[in-house]
Design a protein around this motif. Structure first.
Motif, PDB file in Angstrom:
ATOM      1  N   ASP A  67      32.502  56.967  42.862  1.00 52.79           N
ATOM      2  CA  ASP A  67      32.901  56.851  41.426  1.00 52.79           C
ATOM      3  C   ASP A  67      34.360  57.115  41.464  1.00 52.79           C
ATOM      4  N   ALA A  68      34.843  57.900  42.347  1.00 55.66           N
ATOM      5  CA  ALA A  68      36.220  58.142  42.333  1.00 55.66           C
ATOM      6  C   ALA A  68      36.987  56.979  42.959  1.00 55.66           C
ATOM      7  N   PHE A  69      36.370  56.384  43.940  1.00 57.74           N
ATOM      8  CA  PHE A  69      37.002  55.224  44.705  1.00 57.74           C
ATOM      9  C   PHE A  69      37.321  54.048  43.560  1.00 57.74           C
ATOM     10  N   THR A  70      36.301  53.925  42.596  1.00 57.85           N
ATOM     11  CA  THR A  70      36.640  52.641  41.807  1.00 57.85           C
ATOM     12  C   THR A  70      38.042  52.820  41.223  1.00 57.85           C
ATOM     13  N   ALA A  71      38.619  53.764  40.936  1.00 64.47           N
ATOM     14  CA  ALA A  71      39.739  53.749  40.155  1.00 64.47           C
ATOM     15  C   ALA A  71      40.990  53.223  41.332  1.00 64.47           C
ATOM     16  N   THR A  72      40.678  53.624  42.580  1.00 66.41           N
ATOM     17  CA  THR A  72      41.459  53.326  43.517  1.00 66.41           C
ATOM     18  C   THR A  72      41.267  51.544  43.691  1.00 66.41           C
ATOM     19  N   LEU A  73      40.328  51.021  43.477  1.00 62.40           N
ATOM     20  CA  LEU A  73      39.755  49.434  43.620  1.00 62.40           C
ATOM     21  C   LEU A  73      40.563  48.932  42.482  1.00 62.40           C
ATOM     22  N   GLU A 163      45.679  42.623  58.878  1.00 63.99           N
ATOM     23  CA  GLU A 163      45.219  42.316  57.630  1.00 63.99           C
ATOM     24  C   GLU A 163      44.095  43.235  57.338  1.00 63.99           C
ATOM     25  N   THR A 164      44.253  43.596  55.985  1.00 62.33           N
ATOM     26  CA  THR A 164      43.261  44.643  55.548  1.00 62.33           C
ATOM     27  C   THR A 164      42.657  44.048  54.239  1.00 62.33           C
ATOM     28  N   SER A 165      42.855  42.754  54.050  1.00 59.01           N
ATOM     29  CA  SER A 165      42.148  41.785  52.907  1.00 59.01           C
ATOM     30  C   SER A 165      41.889  40.441  53.340  1.00 59.01           C
ATOM     31  N   ILE A 166      41.213  39.788  52.776  1.00 58.00           N
ATOM     32  CA  ILE A 166      40.735  38.148  52.713  1.00 58.00           C
ATOM     33  C   ILE A 166      41.122  37.763  51.394  1.00 58.00           C
ATOM     34  N   SER A 167      41.259  36.430  51.666  1.00 60.26           N
ATOM     35  CA  SER A 167      41.735  35.437  50.436  1.00 60.26           C
ATOM     36  C   SER A 167      40.731  34.167  50.685  1.00 60.26           C
ATOM     37  N   TYR A 168      40.612  33.405  49.577  1.00 54.76           N
ATOM     38  CA  TYR A 168      39.985  31.977  49.844  1.00 54.76           C
ATOM     39  C   TYR A 168      40.941  31.092  49.203  1.00 54.76           C
ATOM     40  N   THR A 169      40.374  29.795  49.854  1.00 53.09           N
ATOM     41  CA  THR A 169      41.511  28.629  49.716  1.00 53.09           C
ATOM     42  C   THR A 169      40.342  27.443  49.239  1.00 53.09           C
ATOM     43  N   LYS A 170      40.972  26.538  48.710  1.00 51.13           N
ATOM     44  CA  LYS A 170      40.261  25.293  48.247  1.00 51.13           C
ATOM     45  C   LYS A 170      41.090  24.070  49.016  1.00 51.13           C
ATOM     46  N   SER A 171      41.719  24.516  49.669  1.00 47.89           N
ATOM     47  CA  SER A 171      42.541  23.276  50.588  1.00 47.89           C
ATOM     48  C   SER A 171      42.518  23.353  52.079  1.00 47.89           C
ATOM     49  N   GLY A 172      41.607  24.260  52.506  1.00 47.16           N
ATOM     50  CA  GLY A 172      41.506  24.278  53.975  1.00 47.16           C
ATOM     51  C   GLY A 172      42.034  25.553  54.407  1.00 47.16           C
ATOM     52  N   LYS A 173      41.324  26.390  55.313  1.00 45.79           N
ATOM     53  CA  LYS A 173      41.728  27.673  55.565  1.00 45.79           C
ATOM     54  C   LYS A 173      42.774  27.674  56.767  1.00 45.79           C
ATOM     55  N   SER A 174      43.942  28.330  56.802  1.00 45.07           N
ATOM     56  CA  SER A 174      44.815  28.126  57.596  1.00 45.07           C
ATOM     57  C   SER A 174      45.262  29.667  58.180  1.00 45.07           C
ATOM     58  N   ALA A 191      33.727  36.354  43.531  1.00 47.11           N
ATOM     59  CA  ALA A 191      33.116  37.664  43.520  1.00 47.11           C
ATOM     60  C   ALA A 191      32.712  37.872  44.792  1.00 47.11           C
ATOM     61  N   VAL A 192      32.293  37.187  45.667  1.00 46.83           N
ATOM     62  CA  VAL A 192      32.073  37.466  47.327  1.00 46.83           C
ATOM     63  C   VAL A 192      33.461  38.058  47.777  1.00 46.83           C
ATOM     64  N   THR A 193      34.323  37.501  47.712  1.00 46.95           N
ATOM     65  CA  THR A 193      35.733  37.836  48.152  1.00 46.95           C
ATOM     66  C   THR A 193      36.184  39.298  47.849  1.00 46.95           C
ATOM     67  N   LYS A 194      35.988  39.462  46.311  1.00 48.19           N
ATOM     68  CA  LYS A 194      36.335  41.000  45.888  1.00 48.19           C
ATOM     69  C   LYS A 194      35.222  41.897  46.634  1.00 48.19           C
ATOM     70  N   ALA A 195      34.128  41.445  46.668  1.00 48.34           N
ATOM     71  CA  ALA A 195      33.147  42.506  47.213  1.00 48.34           C
ATOM     72  C   ALA A 195      33.424  43.061  48.615  1.00 48.34           C
ATOM     73  N   VAL A 196      33.967  41.939  49.396  1.00 45.19           N
ATOM     74  CA  VAL A 196      34.270  42.171  50.943  1.00 45.19           C
ATOM     75  C   VAL A 196      35.733  42.976  51.001  1.00 45.19           C
ATOM     76  N   ASN A 197      36.664  42.521  49.860  1.00 41.40           N
ATOM     77  CA  ASN A 197      37.840  43.304  50.043  1.00 41.40           C
ATOM     78  C   ASN A 197      37.410  44.716  49.543  1.00 41.40           C
ATOM     79  N   LEU A 200      36.507  46.414  52.755  1.00 40.87           N
ATOM     80  CA  LEU A 200      37.754  46.513  53.595  1.00 40.87           C
ATOM     81  C   LEU A 200      38.322  47.980  53.152  1.00 40.87           C
ATOM     82  N   ALA A 201      38.632  47.768  51.831  1.00 35.55           N
ATOM     83  CA  ALA A 201      39.514  49.035  51.155  1.00 35.55           C
ATOM     84  C   ALA A 201      38.937  50.354  51.417  1.00 35.55           C
ATOM     85  N   ALA A 202      37.637  50.325  51.236  1.00 35.86           N
ATOM     86  CA  ALA A 202      37.004  51.730  51.716  1.00 35.86           C
ATOM     87  C   ALA A 202      37.000  52.116  53.165  1.00 35.86           C
TER      88      ALA A 202
END
Length: 209
Positions: A67-73, A163-174, A191-197, A200-202
């Protein structure tokens, strides 16, 4: 007088039916609660092993306050994201190999996307071992493609380095911390990217906090 007697009779019958129904429902709950709990535990164990096959045991990080970590997210821009639980992944000798994180995001097209993320920790940085879906109710042939190897396997052995987070691209990952979005399904990908991040944040918080 007959009307009053009839009303009383109906009331008594209704009370009896309610009581019997309550007893039956209680009995059904008692009978099904244990099998349901066992099935949930089995599902969790399978998901943990899927995303961290090198680990011999998993133990919940008891002092992690979801619950406390939700504020951090939220401060990190990961709104609608929740880290439900964190488990330490250990080898046969009890040495920590990393973590398995139960994380979810509420912005999926069909609702909440919940997954397990295996994250190895070490001197070379974080490595995402893989992900396993606990809940995915997206559109068939669209967002449900998140379960397809073409998308899901992008998270296998994903070396993040510094890196401590991921991102997504629609033009081919680089970049090492990028994934290719599901074609036409940005909402699910996000939604998947945010859940994974969130996972990673935790882990970052536990390792560096």
């Amino acid at each position: 007088m007959k009307k009053q007697t009839s009303a009383l009779h109906d009331t008594v019958i209704l009370v009896i039916i309610t009581l019997v129904a309550g007893v039956v429902l209680g009995a059904v709950h008692d009978v099904t609660a244990d099998p349901i709990a066992k099935q949930e535990a089995a599902t969790q164990a399978a998901a943990e092993k899927e995303v961290f096959s090198d680990a011999d045991s998993f133990k919940e990080v008891e002092d992690f306050d979801s619950d406390a970590f939700t504020a951090t997210l939220e401060q990190q821009g990961l709104d609608q994201t929740t880290v439900n639980a964190v488990y330490e992944a250990d080898d046969a000798d009890g040495n920590k190999l990393g973590y398995v994180v139960d994380s979810s995001n509420n912005e999926g097209y069909g609702g909440t996307v919940e997954l397990m993320v295996g994250i190895a920790t070490g001197d070379s940085g974080y490595v995402i071992n893989g992900i396993s879906f606990l809940n995915l109710e997206e559109t068939a042939g669209m967002g449900m493609k998140a379960k397809d190897p073409e998308f899901k396997d992008q998270f296998n052995d994903m070396e993040l380095g510094d890196e401590t987070s991921i991102s997504y691209t629609k033009s081919g990952k680089s970049a090492a911390n990028e994934i290719d979005a599901i074609s036409g399904c940005t909402i699910t990908t996000n939604a998947v990217t945010k859940a994974v991040n969130g996972a990673l944040a935790a882990v970052t918080d536990l390792e560096e906090g």
